[in-house]
Design a protein around this motif. Structure first.
Motif, PDB file in Angstrom:
ATOM      1  N   LYS A   1      -8.705  -2.496 -11.885  1.00  0.00           N
ATOM      2  CA  LYS A   1      -9.065  -2.137 -10.512  1.00  0.00           C
ATOM      3  C   LYS A   1      -9.425  -3.380  -9.698  1.00  0.00           C
ATOM      4  O   LYS A   1      -9.001  -3.543  -8.553  1.00  0.00           O
TER       5      LYS A   1
ATOM      6  N   ALA B   1       0.843  -1.206   0.000  1.00  0.00           N
ATOM      7  CA  ALA B   1       0.000   0.000   0.000  1.00  0.00           C
ATOM      8  C   ALA B   1       0.875   1.251   0.000  1.00  0.00           C
ATOM      9  O   ALA B   1       0.596   2.225  -0.719  1.00  0.00           O
TER      10      ALA B   1
ATOM     11  N   TYR C   1     -10.068  -2.175  -0.432  1.00  0.00           N
ATOM     12  CA  TYR C   1     -10.985  -1.428  -1.290  1.00  0.00           C
ATOM     13  C   TYR C   1     -12.296  -1.199  -0.541  1.00  0.00           C
ATOM     14  O   TYR C   1     -12.987  -2.170  -0.193  1.00  0.00           O
TER      15      TYR C   1
ATOM     16  N   PHE D   1      -5.445  -6.479  -2.416  1.00  0.00           N
ATOM     17  CA  PHE D   1      -5.633  -5.774  -1.146  1.00  0.00           C
ATOM     18  C   PHE D   1      -6.844  -6.304  -0.376  1.00  0.00           C
ATOM     19  O   PHE D   1      -7.435  -5.583   0.412  1.00  0.00           O
TER      20      PHE D   1
ATOM     21  N   ALA E   1      -5.253  -1.200   4.779  1.00  0.00           N
ATOM     22  CA  ALA E   1      -5.647  -0.848   3.407  1.00  0.00           C
ATOM     23  C   ALA E   1      -6.545  -1.915   2.790  1.00  0.00           C
ATOM     24  O   ALA E   1      -6.305  -3.115   2.942  1.00  0.00           O
TER      25      ALA E   1
ATOM     26  N   HIS F   1       2.156   1.658  -3.459  1.00  0.00           N
ATOM     27  CA  HIS F   1       1.047   2.080  -4.321  1.00  0.00           C
ATOM     28  C   HIS F   1       0.722   3.558  -4.120  1.00  0.00           C
ATOM     29  O   HIS F   1       0.641   4.335  -5.069  1.00  0.00           O
TER      30      HIS F   1
ATOM     31  N   GLN G   1     -16.756  -0.917  -2.974  1.00  0.00           N
ATOM     32  CA  GLN G   1     -15.336  -0.983  -3.360  1.00  0.00           C
ATOM     33  C   GLN G   1     -14.981   0.224  -4.222  1.00  0.00           C
ATOM     34  O   GLN G   1     -14.595   0.088  -5.374  1.00  0.00           O
TER      35      GLN G   1
ATOM     36  N   LEU H   1      -8.995   2.307  -3.197  1.00  0.00           N
ATOM     37  CA  LEU H   1      -8.071   1.724  -2.223  1.00  0.00           C
ATOM     38  C   LEU H   1      -7.909   2.712  -1.072  1.00  0.00           C
ATOM     39  O   LEU H   1      -7.388   3.821  -1.258  1.00  0.00           O
TER      40      LEU H   1
ATOM     41  N   ALA I   1      -7.733  -4.695  -6.356  1.00  0.00           N
ATOM     42  CA  ALA I   1      -8.560  -4.924  -5.157  1.00  0.00           C
ATOM     43  C   ALA I   1      -8.313  -6.335  -4.595  1.00  0.00           C
ATOM     44  O   ALA I   1      -8.271  -6.535  -3.384  1.00  0.00           O
TER      45      ALA I   1
ATOM     46  N   THR J   1      -7.060   5.265  -7.652  1.00  0.00           N
ATOM     47  CA  THR J   1      -7.273   3.824  -7.470  1.00  0.00           C
ATOM     48  C   THR J   1      -8.712   3.410  -7.810  1.00  0.00           C
ATOM     49  O   THR J   1      -9.084   2.251  -7.617  1.00  0.00           O
TER      50      THR J   1
END
Ligand code: SR1
Ligand code: MG
Length: 401
Positions: free
Chosen positions: A161, A87, A256, A168, A254, A90, A226, A229, A165, A151
């Motif tokens: 995406k 994260a 979504y 994460f 972290a 990112h 969602q 992020l 997701a 994101t």
């Protein structure tokens, strides 16, 4: 629950932390070194290694297979260390100015080695000490806007995406939030942690069916939407700052989720300060609230107009609809955060530093009432109305400190 084999896991000590940093060439092996464990959070150990002569340093963060604050009875995946490192990488790709650099990470040992931020101060402590962070809220507004936009489906191709997701997916850390923010504080029979003097105020919440219904809706939004992020734990203890610089740390939660969650966490943690400060101090926090929301909306709007890839981007009313949704969600989530930090797990120093018992109980009663108002009235609130609520509920009810 996903189980993980921790047989290769070994807790670092100050000695082995130094050995690792030397082995990786991240510090000068010939230098005299100092290493301290400085973790004051709920979940991890943090080692600060510095070269004694130059004061140059690095941070080594290690997750342990349980929540420090809850004890070994609440096992937690070590995967959260990898989620946090990824994260950070990112988020830094979207706003390097607000996110520390990761030098190294090791999923097996649950270690992340990163930039030393010890020239900055944790914002919660700084605000309690009366430090001023003139750019903080503008920076955090920009940070949330950039991470939320870049994101989302408005920037990433939707299948990309969904792939991001997937990486994460963070069920165990989300569960902490689902239990401790969205569930336990709202039921008398579930675990709580509060002063006996708050029983009446807590009872009002538990018996207010409108609050309970709205919390159910907010929890559902947290579990199912969602949008982007999220940092997932964006309180003032997750931010380092000075007068000129701001860095967001600790994104181990972290995932979504709904954009309003990050916005609401930051808002709520400013509100703890707004409640406890005197009149002049409150004004400073109100300025933070205005600057935060202005920066968020302005930055998000700029990104939407300049970089949105959705075919619906020019549809009149779409952006205002979205910004309004984010704000209403945020006020509701902020209300839940105010309540859980008062009668649930993981209290905040903003309230607990108050020495005089009566002042502390009055402030905590106010954060409970304010939280309930934000949850119930979120559809009709804007930033000036939230500020008005704080004024009504504090300036009349007790003498400011
Ligand atoms: C068990 S962890 C308690 C809290 O600390 C973290 O910072 C999150 O806010 C979490 O809810
Ligand atoms: Mg944290």
């Amino acid at each position: 629950m996903m189980t993980q084999n921790h047989s290769n896991f070994k807790r670092l000590t100050t000695e082995t932390a130094i050995t690792l940093a030397k082995k990786l060439g991240l510090i000068n092996s010939a230098a005299r070194l100092n290493c301290k464990e400085i973790g004051d959070g709920n979940l991890n150990y943090v080692f600060h290694i510095t070269e004694t002569d130059t004061n140059k340093g690095i941070i080594i963060k290690q997750a342990v297979p349980y929540a420090k604050v809850l004890g070994e009875s609440w096992p937690l995946t070590l995967k959260r260390a990898a989620i946090e490192a990824n994260a950070l990488i990112h988020f830094r790709s979207y706003c390097p100015e607000f996110v520390p650099q990761v030098y190294y990470s090791d999923e097996r040992l649950a270690i992340t080695i990163m930039e030393d931020l010890s020239h900055l101060k944790i914002v919660r402590s700084g605000l309690i000490d009366g430090d001023s962070f003139p750019l903080l809220s503008q920076h955090i507004g920009e940070y949330v806007a950039k991470t939320a936009f870049y994101t989302s489906d408005y920037h990433l191709e939707p299948s990309v995406k969904k792939e991001v997701a997937r990486h994460f997916t963070n069920p165990e850390l989300c569960k902490i939030t689902e239990v401790f923010i969205f569930t336990d504080p709202f039921f008398e029979e579930l675990p709580g942690d509060f002063e006996v003097e708050l029983t009446d105020a807590a009872n009002k919440i538990w018996n207010d069916q409108e609050v309970i219904l709205e919390v159910a809706k907010l929890k559902q939004s947290f579990e199912t939407e969602q949008e982007a992020l999220l940092h997932g734990d964006l309180h003032t203890g997750s931010i380092f700052a000075s007068e000129t610089e701001t860095k967001v740390i600790d994104p181990e939660f972290a995932f979504y989720g709904p954009v309003g969650f990050d916005l609401g966490q930051y808002t709520a943690n400013l509100l703890f300060q707004a409640v406890t400060r005197d009149r002049a101090g409150k004004e400073e926090i109100f300025t933070h609230l205005h600057e935060f929301w202005y920066a968020f909306e302005e930055t998000y709007t700029g990104l939407w107009e300049g970089q949105n890839k959705s075919p619906f981007r020019h549809v009149k009313g779409y952006l205002p609809y979205l910004l309004t949704k984010f704000k209403k969600d945020a006020f509701g989530f902020a209300g839940c955060e105010l309540i859980r930090r008062t009668i649930g797990l993981s209290h905040v120093a903003d309230l607990n530093v108050l020495q005089d018992k009566e002042t502390k109980i009055t402030a905590k009663t106010t954060t409970l009432k304010l939280g309930a108002s934000l949850i119930k009235k979120r559809e009709e609130l804007d930033v000036p109305a939230v500020i008005e609520l704080v004024k009504q509920q504090t300036l009349t009810s007790y003498s400011p400190l």
